[in-house]
Design an enzyme around this catalytic site. Structure first.
Site, PDB file in Angstrom:
ATOM      1  N   THR A 297       0.859  -1.192   0.000  1.00  0.00           N
ATOM      2  CA  THR A 297       0.000   0.000   0.000  1.00  0.00           C
ATOM      3  C   THR A 297       0.887   1.231   0.000  1.00  0.00           C
ATOM      4  OG1 THR A 297      -0.035   0.446   2.389  1.00  0.00           O
ATOM      5  CG2 THR A 297      -1.595  -1.198   1.563  1.00  0.00           C
ATOM      6  N   ASP A 298       0.290   2.374  -0.189  1.00  0.00           N
ATOM      7  CA  ASP A 298       1.005   3.610   0.108  1.00  0.00           C
ATOM      8  C   ASP A 298       0.673   3.960   1.569  1.00  0.00           C
ATOM      9  OD1 ASP A 298       2.582   5.849  -0.046  1.00  0.00           O
ATOM     10  OD2 ASP A 298       1.684   6.638  -1.876  1.00  0.00           O
ATOM     11  N   TRP A 299       1.250   5.052   2.011  1.00  0.00           N
ATOM     12  CA  TRP A 299       1.239   5.510   3.399  1.00  0.00           C
ATOM     13  C   TRP A 299      -0.156   5.522   4.027  1.00  0.00           C
ATOM     14  CZ3 TRP A 299       5.684   6.745   6.007  1.00  0.00           C
ATOM     15  CH2 TRP A 299       5.564   7.461   7.198  1.00  0.00           C
TER      16      TRP A 299
END
Ligand code: BGC
Length: 746
Positions: A297-299
């Site tokens: 995932t991203d942040w």
């Protein structure tokens, strides 16, 4: 006899062990893992979680208790990021060593994989070599140079003990308002595909177990760069035909190039957050593109399914949605909530164990590929590959080739070296405005972290023509009020022959780079007007990550050099071009718009070309200030003898297109020859032109070369109404350097 048989078995067993693929090794290991150990592998935390003082940490010291909590108590499989700023190469090696020591103490001793954003060079190691941002690399039209840059980045990451790079960005740059535009390869699909694949190969081709390679991470899948309102992480609305024509091909190519991992777009498309899209993550990415690597995932993006996107009513539902959609690893990254929630969800039967095993297998395979199980520690050999002198030369080559000369009225450039120059504008004494985002800090603005031999444009010009010929009205730093003092500029100009005016943008990354206006700020425009009013020739140097409107001031600038954010050697490259020590060859990778109402891409549709008489019949619909592909040289190139091998192309044949290019000027120069195609009539309105191939060549003064391109039906394809990539029979045109030829595809 018995003994011999035994030996035979032992040897056989050994051979079999060695022959075991990474997949098999991962499967064997998974069988020994508890649910907690599996979910731990899927958990990625940020360095602050294990650092002394958490987010307040500035020295890179690890907190042993926090490390134990992460690695032993939560079985964390991955760590990322830094806290405040870049750390020394030896500090990174110490951090990695401590983390792996801790991992060795766990029951199964599974090593941790650390990931960093080495976006234009290794961002977070002090004294690493920084190169142009992707937008500048796209201007070089030189995939070999992009690959060489990626190799240096890989070496400097690996020297720092890091084996996973969160790069390259493959998002296409068709929304210039977007604050991550500088991280893109610009508006064209073919450039993005070509550069992206070259970079991914360079990161990985040595084999991930080798101390010169890192795992790449193509990002941000998919449609991140197209927010409708231009603001970072805001909604994209995109018909699938557009997605497949402009946004997906770069990822398809990157998968083919062997990218090991992928990061997901934090945003939403047509109301569906991509982190929750089973269609995009599983159906398209896994099944259609055949991607077998790790999806991260991203942040915080799983949490945000609940907190921001409001598609999950509870945090646990968010976890369930994302993992079932196809996410393998969660960049949680600041706590262990994901770990707790996913364990709970599996126990409740909301996520099947088969999905967990699938995710964990992909994570373990990556770790096996990276040889982390053999030696998780920073390699001694890799340390020697940090900061080699030749990296600086490469950074200069890259910055040189990025420089794009947009205007050179009456050949005002190059300047003679005895010219008296006034260097003005906020970028004149700024380092951060030459490097941009992801430069020793996330935002890139803290100049104390840059290498001490980084030069400003003022210094590079002084080095070139002597302090005696150089004056300035600026002070260090982008924002110093003195840099905007137009009255001072006017006075100082009296003693100068030429004004070099350095305008543009200071560094920014992601959402802090959101802007309300693409016009250059008023105080910068005022400087340009004051400079022009002096009557002295003004050379505008633009250090910016995205096109800021300069339409009002352009007519009164005699020369305009687009320098982008070209990294460590930007200033030297600017000075070399201004004073003729480098003949510029960069080409714009985007259409430089005139104004908000003139944002049309080079590969426009026929109706974008039409201006009805009652509106504006003077200009064509494509009327940027500077066109895609524009870029001047100090020499001239002439095209002649365009020749195609046949007037007919079929599904099984290829077409060779030849053209002669001659350097008719008096200087040697590099030049990119670009081949465009046009489909004259098609079932979907065809583009006016599409870039299909390019070659960068060097020509001595007076030299001519015959350039040959080979294309086939795939180079002419487009996405039709049924979402299929097809080439339809009919008439086509190829265009190179203003020459054209027609052929028929049948
Ligand atoms: C960015 C990613 C980056 C990640 C980790 C996010 O905010 O969108 O590009 O890889 O942070 O630093």
């Amino acid at each position: 006899m018995k003994k011999r048989l035994f030996l035979f078995f032992v040897i056989g067993f050994h051979v079999q062990l060695h022959a075991q693929t990474n997949q098999q090794k991962a499967e064997t290991l998974i069988k020994k893992m508890s649910l907690e150990e599996k979910v731990g592998q899927m958990t990625q935390v940020t360095f602050a979680v294990i650092a002394k003082g958490g987010w307040g940490n500035t020295d890179g010291m690890v907190d042993p208790a926090a490390l134990k909590k992460a690695v032993i108590d939560h079985n964390v499989g991955s760590v990322l990021n830094t806290t405040a700023h870049a750390l020394s190469v030896d500090m990174w090696r110490q951090i990695i060593t401590q983390i792996q020591d801790e991992a060795k103490k766990t029951k199964l001793g599974i090593p941790v994989v650390y990931g960093l954003d080495g976006m234009h060079g290794q961002t977070y190691t002090l004294n690493s070599t920084l190169f142009p941002q992707n937008i500048g690399m796209a201007a070089t039209r030189n995939p070999a140079l992009a690959a060489a840059m990626a190799k240096v980045t890989a070496n400097e990451l690996r020297a720092s003990g890091i084996r996973w790079n969160f790069a390259p960005v493959l998002d296409i740059g068709r929304q210039p308002l977007w604050s991550r535009f500088p991280e893109t390869y610009g508006e064209d699909v073919y450039i993005g595909k070509t550069m992206g694949a070259a970079v991914i190969k360079a990161y990985e081709e040595d084999g991930l177990k080798n101390p010169t390679a890192v795992a790449s991470c193509m990002k941000h899948y998919l449609g991140y760069s197209a927010p409708r309102n231009g603001k970072d992480r805001t909604p994209t609305y995109m018909p699938e035909i557009e997605m497949r024509e402009y946004y997906l091909p770069q990822f398809r190519e990157a998968v083919k190039a062997g990218a090991s991992t992928i990061m997901i777009n934090s945003g939403e498309i047509n109301g569906e957050p991509v982190h929750a899209s089973k269609y995009l993550l599983t159906d398209v990415l896994r099944k259609e593109l055949g991607f077998e690597g790790l999806i991260v995932t991203d942040w915080e993006d799983i949490k945000r399914l609940h907190e921001r996107h409001n598609v999950a009513a509870t945090p646990r539902q968010a976890v369930v949605m994302a993992i079932n959609a196809g996410i393998d690893m969660s960049m949680v990254p600041s706590d262990f909530s994901f770990y707790d929630l996913l364990i709970e969800a599996v126990k409740k039967g909301e996520v099947p164990m088969s999905r967990i095993d699938d995710a964990v297998k992909r994570i373990l395979v990556l770790k096996y590929k990276l040889a982390l199980f053999d030696n998780p520690y920073p390699e001694v050999l890799a340390r020697n590959n940090f900061g080699k002198p030749e990296y600086q030369l490469l950074a200069l080559d890259a910055a040189h080739e990025a420089m794009t000369l947009l205007k050179n009225q009456n050949k005002v450039l190059p300047l003679a070296k005895n010219t008296k120059v006034l260097v003005a504008g906020p970028s004149a004494q700024s380092i951060s405005a030459l490097n941009g985002c992801w430069s020793y800090t996330w935002q890139g603005q803290e100049e104390q972290w840059y290498p001490s031999d980084s030069k400003t444009i003022l210094q590079a010009i002084q080095d070139k023509i002597g302090a005696i010929n150089t004056t300035t009205t600026t002070r260090k730093g982008f924002d110093d009020p003195m840099n905007y003092d137009a009255a001072k500029l006017t006075t100082a100009a009296a003693n100068a022959d030429v004004i070099v005016l350095c305008l543009g943008e200071n560094a920014y990354a992601e959402s802090p780079g959101n802007t309300r206006d693409l016009a250059l700020p008023d105080e910068q425009l005022a400087l340009a007007k004051a400079a022009a009013a002096t009557g002295k020739p003004v050379i505008l140097v633009l250090t910016e990550g995205r096109p800021r409107f300069i339409t009002g001031i352009e007519p009164s600038m005699k020369g305009i050099l687009m320098a982008y954010w070209s990294g460590k050697k930007t200033a030297e490259a600017v000075a070399d071009v201004l004073f003729g020590d480098y003949n510029p060859d960069g080409k714009l990778p985007f259409s430089y718009p005139r104004s908000m109402g003139e944002i049309v891409m080079y590969d426009r549709k026929p109706t974008e070309e039409v201006r009805e008489v009652f509106n504006d019949n003077v200009n064509s619909g494509y009327d940027p200030l500077f066109a895609f592909g524009h870029g001047l040289s100090y020499t001239d190139f002439e095209y002649s003898d365009l020749h195609i091998s046949s007037a007919i192309l079929t599904a099984n044949t290829k077409l060779t297109v030849n053209i002669t290019v001659k350097n008719t000027g008096s200087r040697d120069g590099k030049h990119t020859v670009e081949l465009y195609s046009r489909d004259l009539y098609a079932s979907i309105t065809p583009c006016i032109q599409r870039l299909r191939a390019f070659q960068k060549i060097s020509l001595k003064a007076g030299e001519a070369k015959n350039i040959s391109f080979t294309i086939d039906k795939n180079d002419l394809a487009f996405v039709n109404a049924k979402l299929k990539t097809v080439t339809e029979p009919g008439e086509f045109e190829v265009m190179i350097g203003g020459k054209k030829a027609k052929f028929v595809y049948q």
